[in-house]
Write a protein that holds these residues in place. Structure first.
Motif, PDB file in Angstrom:
ATOM      1  N   VAL A 156       6.247  10.651 -27.117  1.00 18.83           N
ATOM      2  CA  VAL A 156       6.636  11.965 -26.500  1.00 18.83           C
ATOM      3  C   VAL A 156       8.223  11.766 -25.898  1.00 18.83           C
ATOM      4  O   VAL A 156       8.928  12.684 -26.301  1.00 18.83           O
ATOM      5  CB  VAL A 156       5.683  12.526 -25.453  1.00 18.83           C
ATOM      6  CG1 VAL A 156       6.076  13.649 -24.716  1.00 18.83           C
ATOM      7  CG2 VAL A 156       4.268  12.653 -26.005  1.00 18.83           C
ATOM      8  N   ILE A 157       8.176  10.783 -25.157  1.00 17.97           N
ATOM      9  CA  ILE A 157       9.646  10.729 -24.624  1.00 17.97           C
ATOM     10  C   ILE A 157      10.716  10.338 -25.535  1.00 17.97           C
ATOM     11  O   ILE A 157      11.762  10.992 -25.820  1.00 17.97           O
ATOM     12  CB  ILE A 157       9.650   9.510 -23.470  1.00 17.97           C
ATOM     13  CG1 ILE A 157       8.845   9.719 -22.435  1.00 17.97           C
ATOM     14  CG2 ILE A 157      11.226   9.149 -23.298  1.00 17.97           C
ATOM     15  CD1 ILE A 157       8.582   8.435 -21.385  1.00 17.97           C
ATOM     16  N   GLU A 210       5.931  -3.596 -24.767  1.00 22.76           N
ATOM     17  CA  GLU A 210       5.199  -3.623 -23.409  1.00 22.76           C
ATOM     18  C   GLU A 210       4.335  -5.024 -23.357  1.00 22.76           C
ATOM     19  O   GLU A 210       4.700  -5.580 -22.262  1.00 22.76           O
ATOM     20  CB  GLU A 210       4.087  -2.756 -23.578  1.00 22.76           C
ATOM     21  CG  GLU A 210       3.232  -2.305 -22.262  1.00 22.76           C
ATOM     22  CD  GLU A 210       2.058  -3.067 -22.266  1.00 22.76           C
ATOM     23  OE1 GLU A 210       1.987  -3.884 -21.295  1.00 22.76           O
ATOM     24  OE2 GLU A 210       1.564  -3.749 -23.318  1.00 22.76           O
ATOM     25  N   SER A 211       3.983  -5.691 -24.305  1.00 20.64           N
ATOM     26  CA  SER A 211       3.084  -6.787 -24.061  1.00 20.64           C
ATOM     27  C   SER A 211       4.283  -8.104 -23.687  1.00 20.64           C
ATOM     28  O   SER A 211       4.056  -8.776 -22.914  1.00 20.64           O
ATOM     29  CB  SER A 211       2.460  -7.308 -25.241  1.00 20.64           C
ATOM     30  OG  SER A 211       3.113  -7.134 -26.310  1.00 20.64           O
ATOM     31  N   SER A 212       5.615  -7.928 -24.354  1.00 20.66           N
ATOM     32  CA  SER A 212       6.471  -8.930 -23.887  1.00 20.66           C
ATOM     33  C   SER A 212       7.014  -8.718 -22.438  1.00 20.66           C
ATOM     34  O   SER A 212       7.323  -9.595 -21.877  1.00 20.66           O
ATOM     35  CB  SER A 212       7.765  -8.845 -24.571  1.00 20.66           C
ATOM     36  OG  SER A 212       7.459  -8.513 -26.023  1.00 20.66           O
ATOM     37  N   LEU A 213       7.261  -7.385 -22.083  1.00 16.14           N
ATOM     38  CA  LEU A 213       7.499  -7.324 -20.680  1.00 16.14           C
ATOM     39  C   LEU A 213       6.651  -7.604 -19.686  1.00 16.14           C
ATOM     40  O   LEU A 213       6.788  -8.453 -18.862  1.00 16.14           O
ATOM     41  CB  LEU A 213       7.692  -5.860 -20.634  1.00 16.14           C
ATOM     42  CG  LEU A 213       9.237  -5.403 -20.590  1.00 16.14           C
ATOM     43  CD1 LEU A 213       9.451  -4.055 -20.177  1.00 16.14           C
ATOM     44  CD2 LEU A 213      10.318  -6.199 -20.096  1.00 16.14           C
ATOM     45  N   SER A 214       5.319  -7.466 -19.886  1.00 14.36           N
ATOM     46  CA  SER A 214       4.083  -7.735 -19.109  1.00 14.36           C
ATOM     47  C   SER A 214       4.082  -9.286 -19.220  1.00 14.36           C
ATOM     48  O   SER A 214       3.643 -10.078 -18.272  1.00 14.36           O
ATOM     49  CB  SER A 214       3.001  -7.270 -19.505  1.00 14.36           C
ATOM     50  OG  SER A 214       2.995  -5.718 -19.445  1.00 14.36           O
ATOM     51  N   ILE A 258      11.205   2.836 -18.416  1.00 16.92           N
ATOM     52  CA  ILE A 258      12.024   1.853 -19.093  1.00 16.92           C
ATOM     53  C   ILE A 258      12.291   1.764 -20.724  1.00 16.92           C
ATOM     54  O   ILE A 258      13.353   1.788 -21.169  1.00 16.92           O
ATOM     55  CB  ILE A 258      11.925   0.272 -18.684  1.00 16.92           C
ATOM     56  CG1 ILE A 258      11.609   0.288 -17.190  1.00 16.92           C
ATOM     57  CG2 ILE A 258      12.867  -0.556 -18.846  1.00 16.92           C
ATOM     58  CD1 ILE A 258      10.893  -1.114 -16.639  1.00 16.92           C
ATOM     59  N   LEU A 259      10.937   1.722 -21.185  1.00 17.76           N
ATOM     60  CA  LEU A 259      10.771   1.531 -22.814  1.00 17.76           C
ATOM     61  C   LEU A 259      11.542   2.796 -23.399  1.00 17.76           C
ATOM     62  O   LEU A 259      12.226   2.982 -24.311  1.00 17.76           O
ATOM     63  CB  LEU A 259       9.762   1.337 -23.147  1.00 17.76           C
ATOM     64  CG  LEU A 259       9.123  -0.129 -22.874  1.00 17.76           C
ATOM     65  CD1 LEU A 259       7.444  -0.220 -23.243  1.00 17.76           C
ATOM     66  CD2 LEU A 259      10.000  -1.040 -23.442  1.00 17.76           C
ATOM     67  N   GLY A 260      11.074   4.104 -22.631  1.00 18.64           N
ATOM     68  CA  GLY A 260      11.647   5.372 -23.150  1.00 18.64           C
ATOM     69  C   GLY A 260      13.280   5.288 -23.176  1.00 18.64           C
ATOM     70  O   GLY A 260      13.724   5.887 -24.058  1.00 18.64           O
ATOM     71  N   LEU A 320      16.119  -4.046 -21.441  1.00 15.86           N
ATOM     72  CA  LEU A 320      14.875  -4.089 -20.814  1.00 15.86           C
ATOM     73  C   LEU A 320      14.612  -4.724 -19.896  1.00 15.86           C
ATOM     74  O   LEU A 320      14.001  -4.448 -18.593  1.00 15.86           O
ATOM     75  CB  LEU A 320      14.123  -4.336 -22.138  1.00 15.86           C
ATOM     76  CG  LEU A 320      12.768  -3.537 -22.379  1.00 15.86           C
ATOM     77  CD1 LEU A 320      13.132  -2.204 -22.561  1.00 15.86           C
ATOM     78  CD2 LEU A 320      12.120  -4.178 -23.647  1.00 15.86           C
ATOM     79  N   ILE A 321      15.071  -6.183 -19.781  1.00 18.96           N
ATOM     80  CA  ILE A 321      14.785  -6.838 -18.757  1.00 18.96           C
ATOM     81  C   ILE A 321      15.618  -6.433 -17.319  1.00 18.96           C
ATOM     82  O   ILE A 321      15.118  -6.708 -16.378  1.00 18.96           O
ATOM     83  CB  ILE A 321      14.593  -8.528 -18.882  1.00 18.96           C
ATOM     84  CG1 ILE A 321      15.903  -8.944 -19.509  1.00 18.96           C
ATOM     85  CG2 ILE A 321      13.422  -8.798 -19.803  1.00 18.96           C
ATOM     86  CD1 ILE A 321      15.905 -10.406 -19.650  1.00 18.96           C
TER      87      ILE A 321
END
Lengths: 382, 328
Positions: A181-182, A310-314, A243-245, A221-222
């Motif tokens: 959506v974003i 998402e999984s990389s950031l987490s 952030i990802l958006g 991102l980081i």
């Protein structure tokens, strides 16, 4: 729509008789769906995704334990073996044994074979809210205490990996929806305005977009995730989406801008303006709908990237935070080489990420084949 | 051509200013005091902190702070030296630190890029020529899996097997302990040895992506009219494929090279993290954790420069490979 093959305009090259016959009466969507169905792997992948997303929706019911339920006596518990045959080799009701710690240092467990604990279905357990609304306490399966059922083992805090994967799937899988959506709304508006007005507006807007694209996306991102460091764990998920958006709209907006740039030269734009539409309305209602097939294709192809991001950031500890689970942050407990080699079941969430991304990639491939504009104009059925 | 390169290089200047502004704003928004870390350090006196405070103008508004950082960081007439500030963590100038780490990342990304091109192009050609054959199906499936496996997960799996099978491969670091005493040849061997695991991780994904791209490009080209013409006038299949089709199919791949650098830099961060390889991404990550803002800023800038240069090189290579492209 101008490209509907059911009503060829007088100037268009004649459609071969057979193809015309075959396509008569189908809308563009129906045609795309027919082509998509022919892509077998994409169909299988869709089924896999439907199962995964359904499991995520019903995760509190499917998971025997809650997201944060830890058993300090059972950390690094190996996968519980589920027995379908009793010691005489006869088929019985599935049961498990309780496990006992035999080596404290290396966390080695052994089954205690004196008592059997049958697996029970639809058991009452910890209460939860299904769909975030309905209060319920029935779980699909479970065993009586003191035995535990950890089909894929437990992590460093004695938490069931299957349960945490199921709870985490809600974040790891559904993050794509707000992100789509974003990205689509920012990208369409930004690209639309930039391409429509052109000139100086376009120049400035595109330079800003280029700045965002010129920084390696993961570095950006980081860095952004570092800014959101103080966000409490409960709101962390929303922060990750934001952030990802912020990072992913620029490339998309640029392509939309290119398409709008050529679309706005066409006569229908002049027509729309002549009957009194405002600029904004012309962009939103008349120009942007023409980019729909590109938007659908490009978004489906971006979804795997969202899930991996998402999984990389987490995984790096910058996304979803403990005690909440996501597939990425579950894997970060496996980075320790000793843990990794002694308790390899900690890698399980990685396989789920892999399967999900693979399935999305196949679906993206199918969608691209189905909506490929060349397939429509060349009139050859695939 | 020279004019084109010059123009592109000049274009990089406003872009870099934009990036520096963006990065500085991000760092400005980050929580925690700029000097908080230093205050906790008993080795640093209060005077030093006050001095640094004045030096960086931390009591001043955002735009002034930015200007103070900016005029040091960008070479200008009268002051050609690039000074990205000092790292609080390592107590060394950021430029020295980044130079060391960026070289490691550059080496890793370059090795992976070269390797993946060497592997992916022949495989892609094979898959396209034998479309729908058994070999093609196996390769395309593998490629799909290769693009789908997250870097860090692949790294974990490889590490698991390296430890399990006790393979004689170094885990972590870019060089061995006694690296400085080695002669040139031994140094190269040592570095190569340390590159094996991270390169393996990074190459898998990029080879898979590149191979898929090569295959679909060549398939597209083989359907073109001029390929039919070439066949019709009786050229051998080898000439048709390698001389007529392949050369046209490879051009888009060169543009892809620019994107590849971006993804290699991003992928390298996670790979460096898992395999403990001292690269730019890991430095950036560590700096972020330790509130080392100058380091993070510098890292973002250097990473962006690497990306932009990569894109520029891709454009130059494209012009060199494709005579139809003329840059004014």
């Amino acid at each position: 729509m101008a490209t509907t093959p059911t009503a060829p305009s007088p100037g268009a090259p004649p459609v071969p008789a057979k193809a015309a016959e075959e396509y008569r009466g189908f809308s563009l969507t129906a045609l795309a769906w027919r082509r998509f169905r022919r892509h077998k792997l994409a169909m299988y992948a869709s089924v896999v995704l439907i199962i995964l997303y359904a499991a995520a929706i019903f995760s509190p019911f499917l998971a025997p334990y809650s997201e944060t339920r830890s058993n300090r006596q059972k950390y690094f518990h190996p996968p519980t073996k589920i027995h379908f045959f009793d010691e005489n080799g006869r088929l019985t009701r599935p049961y498990v044994y309780n496990y006992r710690l035999v080596d404290v240092g290396r966390r080695i467990y052994e089954p205690v074979t004196t008592t059997k604990y049958p697996i029970k279905f639809f058991v009452k357990g910890e209460s939860y809210k299904l769909f975030g609304l309905i209060e319920w306490d029935v779980h699909l399966y479970g065993v009586d205490s003191p035995a535990v059922i950890y089909p894929l083992g437990a992590d460093h805090l004695g938490r069931d990996i299957v349960s945490r994967m199921l709870h985490g799937s809600r974040k790891s899988l559904f993050i794509v929806i707000p992100l789509i959506v974003i990205t689509v709304s920012i990208g369409l508006m930004y690209g639309g305005i930039s391409g429509y007005f052109g000139g100086r507006t376009d120049n400035i807007m595109m330079r800003i977009g280029e700045v965002v694209m010129a920084v390696p996306s993961f570095y950006l991102l980081i860095a952004l995730a570092g800014v959101m460091r103080d966000v409490p764990a409960q709101q962390r998920f929303a922060a990750v989406i934001a952030i990802l958006g912020l990072v992913s709209w620029a490339g998309f907006a640029r392509v939309i801008r290119g398409m709008v740039l050529s679309l706005r030269q066409q006569e229908f734009v002049e027509g729309a303006l002549a009957i009194g539409n405002s600029h904004l309305r012309t962009i939103v209602r008349h120009i942007l709908p023409n980019t729909i097939s590109y938007v659908v294709v490009s978004i489906t192809l971006q979804v795997p990237g969202f899930i991996i991001a998402e999984s990389s950031l987490s995984f790096l500890g910058l996304g979803v935070q403990e005690p909440f689970s996501s597939w990425g942050n579950m894997l970060s407990n496996a980075t320790d080489l000793t843990n990794l080699t002694r308790y390899p079941w900690m890698l399980a969430p990685g396989f789920l990420i892999f399967i999900t991304v693979l399935a999305w990639n196949y679906v993206g491939d199918g969608v691209r084949d189905a909506l490929d504009p060349r397939a429509v104009t060349s009139g050859e059925p695939r | 051509m020279h004019a084109f390169i010059l123009r592109r290089l000049l274009n990089m200047i406003p872009l870099l200013i934009g990036i520096s502004f963006l990065s500085f704003s991000i760092m400005y928004m980050a929580p925690g005091d700029f000097l908080g870390e230093l205050r906790l350090n008993p080795q640093i006196s209060a005077e030093t902190i006050e001095m640094m405070r004045a030096q960086y103008g931390l009591d001043k508004p955002f735009i002034v702070q930015y200007w103070l950082w900016f005029k040091e960081a960008f070479p200008m007439p009268g002051n050609w030296k690039i000074n990205l500030g000092r790292s609080f963590q390592y107590h060394t100038p950021v430029t020295t630190l980044i130079g060391f780490y960026a070289f490691n990342t550059f080496l890793l990304s370059l090795t992976s890029a070269v390797l993946s091109w060497l592997i992916a192009i022949p495989i892609g050609i094979y898959a396209a020529r034998k479309q729908y054959s058994f070999g093609d199906k196996v390769l395309t499936t593998l490629a799909f899996m290769g693009v789908s496996i997250p870097n860090f997960f692949l790294a974990l799996i490889i590490l698991y097997f390296v430890v399990r099978w006790e393979l004689p491969l170094p885990i972590g670091g870019a060089t061995s302990l006694g690296y400085d005493e080695l002669n040139l040849w031994q140094k190269i061997v040592d570095r190569a040895h340390h590159l094996i695991i991270p390169t393996l991780v990074l190459t898998t994904g990029s080879t898979a992506g590149l191979m898929r791209y090569m295959r679909s490009n060549l398939l597209d080209t083989l359907r073109q009219d001029y390929v039919r013409t070439a066949r019709a006038k009786g050229l051998s299949e080898r000439v048709v494929v390698y001389k007529h089709a392949l050369r046209n199919a490879i051009n888009p791949l060169i543009t892809f090279f620019g994107f590849e650098i971006a993804s290699l830099l991003s992928g390298a961060t996670l790979t460096e993290f898992v395999t403990s390889y001292p690269g730019l991404g890991r430095l950036l990550y560590g700096g972020l954790r330790a509130n080392d803002y100058h380091l993070v800023l510098g890292g973002l800038m250097v990473g962006s420069v690497m990306l932009m240069l990569g894109n520029l090189i891709a454009d130059i290579m494209l012009a060199w490979a494709d005579p139809r492209i003329r840059y004014q």
